[in-house]
Design a protein around this motif. Structure first.
Motif, PDB file in Angstrom:
ATOM      1  N   LYS A 128       0.867  -1.179   0.000  1.00  0.00           N
ATOM      2  CA  LYS A 128       0.000   0.000   0.000  1.00  0.00           C
ATOM      3  C   LYS A 128       0.899   1.222   0.000  1.00  0.00           C
ATOM      4  O   LYS A 128       1.773   1.355   0.852  1.00  0.00           O
ATOM      5  CB  LYS A 128      -0.916   0.011   1.227  1.00  0.00           C
ATOM      6  CG  LYS A 128      -1.848   1.211   1.274  1.00  0.00           C
ATOM      7  CD  LYS A 128      -2.734   1.160   2.513  1.00  0.00           C
ATOM      8  CE  LYS A 128      -3.652   2.361   2.565  1.00  0.00           C
ATOM      9  NZ  LYS A 128      -2.945   3.622   2.752  1.00  0.00           N
ATOM     10  N   ASP A 129       0.688   2.097  -0.984  1.00  0.00           N
ATOM     11  CA  ASP A 129       1.493   3.313  -1.134  1.00  0.00           C
ATOM     12  C   ASP A 129       2.988   3.013  -1.184  1.00  0.00           C
ATOM     13  O   ASP A 129       3.810   3.760  -0.658  1.00  0.00           O
ATOM     14  CB  ASP A 129       1.181   4.304  -0.009  1.00  0.00           C
ATOM     15  CG  ASP A 129      -0.292   4.721  -0.020  1.00  0.00           C
ATOM     16  OD1 ASP A 129      -0.864   4.846  -1.116  1.00  0.00           O
ATOM     17  OD2 ASP A 129      -0.863   4.912   1.066  1.00  0.00           O
ATOM     18  N   SER A 149      -8.062   4.542   1.618  1.00  0.00           N
ATOM     19  CA  SER A 149      -7.681   4.995   0.289  1.00  0.00           C
ATOM     20  C   SER A 149      -6.170   4.870   0.136  1.00  0.00           C
ATOM     21  O   SER A 149      -5.425   4.835   1.118  1.00  0.00           O
ATOM     22  CB  SER A 149      -8.132   6.438   0.062  1.00  0.00           C
ATOM     23  OG  SER A 149      -7.572   7.295   1.025  1.00  0.00           O
ATOM     24  N   THR A 160      -2.753   3.653  -2.932  1.00  0.00           N
ATOM     25  CA  THR A 160      -2.334   2.939  -4.132  1.00  0.00           C
ATOM     26  C   THR A 160      -1.909   1.533  -3.731  1.00  0.00           C
ATOM     27  O   THR A 160      -1.006   1.364  -2.906  1.00  0.00           O
ATOM     28  CB  THR A 160      -1.166   3.669  -4.813  1.00  0.00           C
ATOM     29  OG1 THR A 160      -1.586   4.993  -5.151  1.00  0.00           O
ATOM     30  CG2 THR A 160      -0.742   2.949  -6.083  1.00  0.00           C
ATOM     31  N   TYR A 161      -2.563   0.529  -4.302  1.00  0.00           N
ATOM     32  CA  TYR A 161      -2.346  -0.863  -3.937  1.00  0.00           C
ATOM     33  C   TYR A 161      -1.690  -1.636  -5.074  1.00  0.00           C
ATOM     34  O   TYR A 161      -2.034  -1.447  -6.249  1.00  0.00           O
ATOM     35  CB  TYR A 161      -3.675  -1.537  -3.590  1.00  0.00           C
ATOM     36  CG  TYR A 161      -4.299  -0.998  -2.330  1.00  0.00           C
ATOM     37  CD1 TYR A 161      -4.124  -1.646  -1.115  1.00  0.00           C
ATOM     38  CD2 TYR A 161      -5.056   0.178  -2.344  1.00  0.00           C
ATOM     39  CE1 TYR A 161      -4.696  -1.147   0.059  1.00  0.00           C
ATOM     40  CE2 TYR A 161      -5.624   0.676  -1.182  1.00  0.00           C
ATOM     41  CZ  TYR A 161      -5.439   0.016   0.007  1.00  0.00           C
ATOM     42  OH  TYR A 161      -5.996   0.519   1.154  1.00  0.00           O
ATOM     43  N   THR A 162      -0.768  -2.516  -4.724  1.00  0.00           N
ATOM     44  CA  THR A 162      -0.191  -3.480  -5.657  1.00  0.00           C
ATOM     45  C   THR A 162      -0.039  -4.799  -4.904  1.00  0.00           C
ATOM     46  O   THR A 162      -0.099  -4.845  -3.676  1.00  0.00           O
ATOM     47  CB  THR A 162       1.198  -3.040  -6.183  1.00  0.00           C
ATOM     48  OG1 THR A 162       2.044  -2.771  -5.076  1.00  0.00           O
ATOM     49  CG2 THR A 162       1.096  -1.823  -7.081  1.00  0.00           C
ATOM     50  N   PRO A 199      -0.479  -0.948 -10.471  1.00  0.00           N
ATOM     51  CA  PRO A 199      -1.130  -0.353  -9.305  1.00  0.00           C
ATOM     52  C   PRO A 199      -2.609  -0.089  -9.514  1.00  0.00           C
ATOM     53  O   PRO A 199      -3.060   0.138 -10.646  1.00  0.00           O
ATOM     54  CB  PRO A 199      -0.373   0.962  -9.112  1.00  0.00           C
ATOM     55  CG  PRO A 199       0.139   1.298 -10.467  1.00  0.00           C
ATOM     56  CD  PRO A 199       0.412  -0.011 -11.151  1.00  0.00           C
ATOM     57  N   ILE A 226      -5.464   2.530  -7.789  1.00  0.00           N
ATOM     58  CA  ILE A 226      -5.661   3.662  -6.886  1.00  0.00           C
ATOM     59  C   ILE A 226      -7.096   3.637  -6.377  1.00  0.00           C
ATOM     60  O   ILE A 226      -8.040   3.567  -7.175  1.00  0.00           O
ATOM     61  CB  ILE A 226      -5.364   4.992  -7.598  1.00  0.00           C
ATOM     62  CG1 ILE A 226      -3.891   5.037  -8.032  1.00  0.00           C
ATOM     63  CG2 ILE A 226      -5.693   6.173  -6.689  1.00  0.00           C
ATOM     64  CD1 ILE A 226      -3.543   6.213  -8.908  1.00  0.00           C
TER      65      ILE A 226
END
Length: 109
Positions: free
Chosen positions: A47-48, A65, A67-69, A80, A82
């Motif tokens: 996350k982020d 909230s 940015t996830y990968t 990613p 968002i």
């Protein structure tokens, strides 16, 4: 349906988003599913840009909230996704659109 963020059939890790609308918003109760080779229990989540869950499940319910990968052995890091927490969004279906396609937009707030 599910919405892959990389081309179908690609030998890469994919991060699928449910519900399949873009942009994804936190108040939509978003679920992310990491798809790739190897066992689901070997999924690493970020996350982020930071380690978030190590060797976790292949799916998560998003509660913040950011940015996830995800990373799966053999196919690597996903593109990613968002997740926004905006009070008003104009969303489009999370699918490949071609010129001339009819598309339904939704304004939500």
């Amino acid at each position: 349906g599910w919405c892959p963020l990389s081309p179908t059939g690609a030998q890469t890790t994919q991060l699928l988003v449910q519900p399949p609308w873009r942009p994804a918003v936190l108040w939509d109760w978003v679920t992310l599913t990491c798809q790739g080779s190897g066992t689901a229990g070997a999924t690493t989540w970020y996350k982020d840009g930071w380690h978030w869950l190590k060797k976790g499940s292949n799916h998560i319910n998003v509660t913040a909230s950011g940015t996830y990968t995800c990373d799966r052995p053999g196919t690597g890091l996903s593109p990613p996704v968002i997740i926004l927490n905006d009070p008003l969004v104009l969303q489009v279906p999370g699918q490949v659109l071609l010129e001339g396609d009819t598309v339904t937009l939704r304004c939500r707030g």
